[in-house]
Design a protein around this motif. Structure first.
Motif, mmCIF file in Angstrom:
data_model
loop_
_atom_site.group_PDB
_atom_site.id
_atom_site.type_symbol
_atom_site.label_atom_id
_atom_site.label_comp_id
_atom_site.label_asym_id
_atom_site.label_seq_id
_atom_site.Cartn_x
_atom_site.Cartn_y
_atom_site.Cartn_z
ATOM 1 N N TRP A 159 -3.578 -4.549 -8.064
ATOM 2 C CA TRP A 159 -3.325 -5.860 -7.482
ATOM 3 C C TRP A 159 -2.039 -5.849 -6.656
ATOM 4 O O TRP A 159 -2.009 -6.301 -5.519
ATOM 5 C CB TRP A 159 -3.253 -6.914 -8.605
ATOM 6 N N THR A 160 -0.961 -5.271 -7.234
ATOM 7 C CA THR A 160 0.343 -5.340 -6.559
ATOM 8 C C THR A 160 0.655 -4.094 -5.745
ATOM 9 O O THR A 160 1.499 -4.126 -4.864
ATOM 10 C CB THR A 160 1.468 -5.492 -7.586
ATOM 11 N N LEU A 161 0.026 -2.974 -6.077
ATOM 12 C CA LEU A 161 0.360 -1.661 -5.509
ATOM 13 C C LEU A 161 1.808 -1.275 -5.798
ATOM 14 O O LEU A 161 2.442 -0.558 -5.036
ATOM 15 C CB LEU A 161 0.095 -1.615 -4.005
ATOM 16 N N GLY A 162 2.335 -1.777 -6.887
ATOM 17 C CA GLY A 162 3.678 -1.382 -7.320
ATOM 18 C C GLY A 162 4.759 -2.267 -6.734
ATOM 19 O O GLY A 162 4.582 -2.836 -5.664
ATOM 20 N N TYR B 74 10.373 4.978 -9.502
ATOM 21 C CA TYR B 74 9.535 4.402 -8.433
ATOM 22 C C TYR B 74 8.141 4.085 -8.949
ATOM 23 O O TYR B 74 7.709 4.609 -9.967
ATOM 24 C CB TYR B 74 9.424 5.370 -7.264
ATOM 25 N N ASP B 75 7.457 3.210 -8.209
ATOM 26 C CA ASP B 75 6.027 3.004 -8.417
ATOM 27 C C ASP B 75 5.303 3.756 -7.316
ATOM 28 O O ASP B 75 5.634 3.611 -6.141
ATOM 29 C CB ASP B 75 5.667 1.518 -8.327
ATOM 30 N N HIS B 76 4.322 4.567 -7.704
ATOM 31 C CA HIS B 76 3.546 5.313 -6.709
ATOM 32 C C HIS B 76 2.285 4.502 -6.402
ATOM 33 O O HIS B 76 1.330 4.489 -7.168
ATOM 34 C CB HIS B 76 3.202 6.691 -7.248
ATOM 35 N N SER B 77 2.302 3.825 -5.258
ATOM 36 C CA SER B 77 1.246 2.860 -4.958
ATOM 37 C C SER B 77 -0.155 3.466 -5.006
ATOM 38 O O SER B 77 -1.094 2.852 -5.512
ATOM 39 C CB SER B 77 1.463 2.280 -3.566
ATOM 40 N N HIS C 264 5.258 4.556 5.356
ATOM 41 C CA HIS C 264 4.544 3.945 4.226
ATOM 42 C C HIS C 264 3.891 5.008 3.360
ATOM 43 O O HIS C 264 2.719 4.943 3.043
ATOM 44 C CB HIS C 264 3.502 2.956 4.735
ATOM 45 N N LEU C 265 4.673 6.031 3.033
ATOM 46 C CA LEU C 265 4.135 7.127 2.237
ATOM 47 C C LEU C 265 4.774 7.150 0.858
ATOM 48 O O LEU C 265 5.991 7.273 0.752
ATOM 49 C CB LEU C 265 4.412 8.459 2.923
ATOM 50 N N PRO C 266 3.987 7.030 -0.203
ATOM 51 C CA PRO C 266 4.559 7.210 -1.528
ATOM 52 C C PRO C 266 4.922 8.677 -1.728
ATOM 53 O O PRO C 266 4.311 9.519 -1.070
ATOM 54 C CB PRO C 266 3.431 6.782 -2.466
ATOM 55 N N PRO C 267 5.831 9.008 -2.610
ATOM 56 C CA PRO C 267 6.547 8.097 -3.497
ATOM 57 C C PRO C 267 7.773 7.445 -2.872
ATOM 58 O O PRO C 267 8.345 6.534 -3.464
ATOM 59 C CB PRO C 267 6.985 9.027 -4.642
ATOM 60 N N ARG C 268 8.160 7.871 -1.689
ATOM 61 C CA ARG C 268 9.385 7.333 -1.078
ATOM 62 C C ARG C 268 9.263 5.847 -0.757
ATOM 63 O O ARG C 268 10.238 5.106 -0.799
ATOM 64 C CB ARG C 268 9.705 8.096 0.210
#
Lengths: 421, 295
Positions: A54-57, A71-74, A157-161
């Protein structure tokens, strides 16, 4: 027996309890185990997963006081969310079975384990296949569709950064609205369709021509010619394509020959227009044998009297070809032509192995002159990390190819005999 | 009064066996000229690569189709100077694993859908039909992420899982269609004799479906040799590399210095596969035609 049924309601709360009461221990313990595992491991995982999709982190990449990255990894969260939804559906299914089963009277006859397995054989036998399809096909497809509604892409817009966000229809708006995207999409799309049509038609007609000539009665040792003409079909495709890449390359032997004739070397694969022509030629070499093999049996099935009566009417060879042979062959190969079109539409291998999509087109974003939609997607995914746009184009391909494949499939033998609709 | 080569020459043969008209002779010359030129076009790339693999040098510039001093040095170098043996071993391993896993998963599913009637069967068949419409390798990003999460990135198992999974929908329909043609009375007879569903499957259905199972096994064995997309996404390190990846790199690398090596490597791949095709031709034809479309 009636006595035992009183406990059936227990199964609403404690899965498998009624079954254990009935003396069906294995089933009961299995169901109980499902419930325990769901409560202990499932619920925390599912809750996090559903929150994640729902939130993508929410936690941006940063270092905490101890200097550890937090971090949250979306993307992982999205995958966990999807997996959770799948597992929850499966557990709900088991739960419904559990309750229904609790109210079913116990089997009067004592059955052996062997019989039990045999009775539920189809479920046991199908489980691996169904799970494989669910998690290896359905899950990735839904994932890909979802990515099209996010901003998952490099470099920002690249996880984890970084976190990935839901952006609704923005990508679709961009691909149709922004000039550079729009230009690439329409250019690549037009070439993809042109390519699919040309590639299919050329190999079809060359195959037909070969079949007609080899099978004409003036030709001796038909078997030898047929064997020679089928060779490209037997050589592994990727190998042939790589050989072609070298043959047509700048310093390759074909240009040597051209120079020998006193002409200028030709940019077979480096000139935008020439590269397209070369690709069609190469595809003809690869594809015609398949059609020739198919045609051979179709040609022998055309009724002879059609030709005989046209002979009496004084038809020329060309007229007979045009009015009898071609229509008859087309009629029986139409579905194959359509699936061949669908195949060429997504023929990644030939493009990637021969030109790698080149030569570069400065007016396109991440695509070259000979890139098909599919190789464009590949480049966006692997080289450019434009996952969001790659997904948008993937959805478009799905929507274009699905009706074509569905159409051909509904005409296949195995489908018709099943009588599904 | 001219007609297609077919009927003209037939007529002529009947009418006057000795005398061919000038027109006929010209026609024949044209037909044979056509056949021979086409043969040249077809065979040229094949002969060229064979010739190149025997050339002493290693560049595209200096090699000739008929080498002046043929040598097998490149075949030797493949095994001593490159990772070719590793690629070959990896590819064989992936191909075998895929063959076994795909065959098991698909025949199991096909058997159930062919022989059992249960709730959700039709829905299942339609779902499978819909799934086979999607080219599953388009979901590269998802596959990559999924494997990363499962710690299966850069493993052959991970790759095989996806190969085997992706082929289920299409092949289930193909095999099911074949199973449907095996008379049900055979199963029933076995059941009367006390066979379980499993023994019916292994003792009755499997032996009768050998041609289509060979076809399925063969196609799942050949697939990994020529796929490049999924392999380049999943496999990352040199020790996991496959033939398709290795050969591709030899040709598409910035410097084409390994050209004759590529030629030798290509031949060592093409020859066994072509022979396999030739030997199993019967099954391939049967498989293709049973999956083929009825107009």
């Amino acid at each position: 027996m009636e006595d035992k049924k009183k406990f059936a309601w227990l199964s609403y709360i404690i899965m498998g309890s009624a079954q254990i009461m009935k003396g069906e221990y294995i089933k009961g313990i299995f169901l109980l185990l499902v419930e325990i595992l769901t409560i202990v491991f499932g619920i925390p995982y599912f809750a996090h997963g559903l929150w994640g999709i729902w939130t993508l982190g929410v936690t941006k990449y940063h270092f905490n006081e101890q200097g550890i990255a937090v971090y949250d990894h979306s993307i992982f969260l999205m995958l966990q969310g999807l997996t959770s939804i799948f597992l929850i559906l499966i557990i709900i299914g088991i739960y419904i079975y559990n309750v229904k089963d609790a109210y079913r009277p116990k089997q009067a006859k004592k059955t052996t384990l062997r019989d039990k397995i045999d009775r539920n054989f189809h479920w046991i036998f199908m489980t691996p296949g169904i799970l494989a399809m669910l998690f290896l096909i359905v899950l990735p497809i839904i994932f890909t569709v979802l990515v099209a509604f996010t901003d998952y892409s490099g470099p920002y817009h690249l996880p984890p950064r970084n976190l990935v966000r839901w952006v609704g229809l923005q990508n679709f708006k961009e691909i149709f609205g922004l000039k550079i995207w729009n230009q690439t999409l329409s250019g690549v799309f037009v070439w993809t369709v042109t390519w699919a049509i040309l590639a299919t038609i050329t190999s079809f007609f060359v195959g037909l021509m070969w079949a007609l000539i080899v099978n004409s009665s003036g030709v001796k040792i038909k078997k030898l010619w047929r064997t020679i003409f089928i060779i490209p079909y037997a050589v592994p495709g990727l190998i042939s394509l790589l050989i072609m890449r070298l043959l047509f390359s700048g310093p390759g032997p074909i240009n040597d020959f051209v120079e020998h004739l006193g002409l200028q070397r030709i940019g077979w694969l480096t000139d935008p227009h020439m590269a397209k022509v070369t690709l069609v030629l190469i595809n003809m070499w690869l594809g015609a044998p398949y059609f020739m093999a198919l045609m051979t049996s179709i040609l022998t099935n055309i009724p002879k009297d059609l030709y005989e009566s046209s002979d009496i009417d004084g038809a020329t060879a060309f007229q007979k070809l045009r009015h009898i042979t071609v229509p008859m062959v087309l009629l029986s190969t139409m579905p194959l032509l359509i699936s061949s079109f669908a195949y060429n539409f997504n023929n990644f291998m030939i493009i990637y192995a021969v030109t790698s999509g080149g030569p570069v087109n400065p007016n396109y974003r991440y695509a070259g002159h000979t890139d098909l939609l599919i190789s464009w997607i590949y480049k966006m995914t692997l080289n450019q990390q434009q996952y969001h746009m790659a997904s948008v184009v993937t959805i478009m391909i799905f929507l274009m190819i699905a009706p074509i494949v569905a159409y051909t499939f509904t005409r296949s033998k195995s489908f018709r005999e099943e009588d599904l609709i | 009064m001219m007609s297609t080569p077919t009927s003209t020459s037939q007529l002529k043969l009947v009418k006057n066996k000795k005398k061919l008209t000038v027109k006929d002779i010209i026609l024949r010359i044209l037909v044979y000229a056509f056949l021979i030129t086409n043969t040249v076009f077809i065979l040229f790339p094949v002969l060229w690569i064979i010739g190149s693999s025997l050339n002493p040098g290693d560049s595209l510039y200096s090699s000739t189709m008929i080498p002046k001093n043929p040598t097998f040095i490149h075949y030797k170098e493949l095994f001593t100077k490159t990772d070719y043996p590793i690629w070959y071993k990896n590819t064989l391993k992936i191909a075998f694993m895929n063959m076994i896993l795909s065959t098991i998963l698909t025949t199991f599913n096909a058997y159930v859908f062919s022989r059992f009637r249960f709730k959700g069967r039709k829905a299942g068949l339609v779902t499978i039909l819909v799934l086979q419409v999607f080219p599953s390798f388009l979901t590269l990003t998802a596959i990559y992420t999924l494997l990363m999460q499962l710690n299966l990135l850069n493993t052959h198992i991970g790759l095989v899982l996806f190969y085997a999974g992706a082929q289920i929908p299409g092949n289930t329909w193909l095999i099911k269609g074949y199973f449907d043609q095996i008379p049900k009375s055979l199963d029933e007879a076995a059941r009367v004799d006390g066979a379980t569903n499993f023994t019916t499957f292994t003792k009755i259905i499997m032996p009768l479906a050998v041609p289509i199972i060979v076809f399925l096994a063969l196609t799942s064995f050949i697939g990994p040799w020529m796929d490049f997309i999924l392999q380049s996404v999943v496999l990352r390190t040199a020790d996991k590399k496959t033939l398709a990846m290795g050969l591709m790199e030899m040709v598409t690398g910035q410097t084409n210095t390994k050209f004759t090596l590529f030629a030798a490597g290509a031949i060592l791949v093409a020859v066994p596969i072509t022979i396999l095709y030739a030997f199993l031709q019967k099954y391939i034809v049967e498989g293709l035609s049973s999956g083929a479309v009825k107009s």
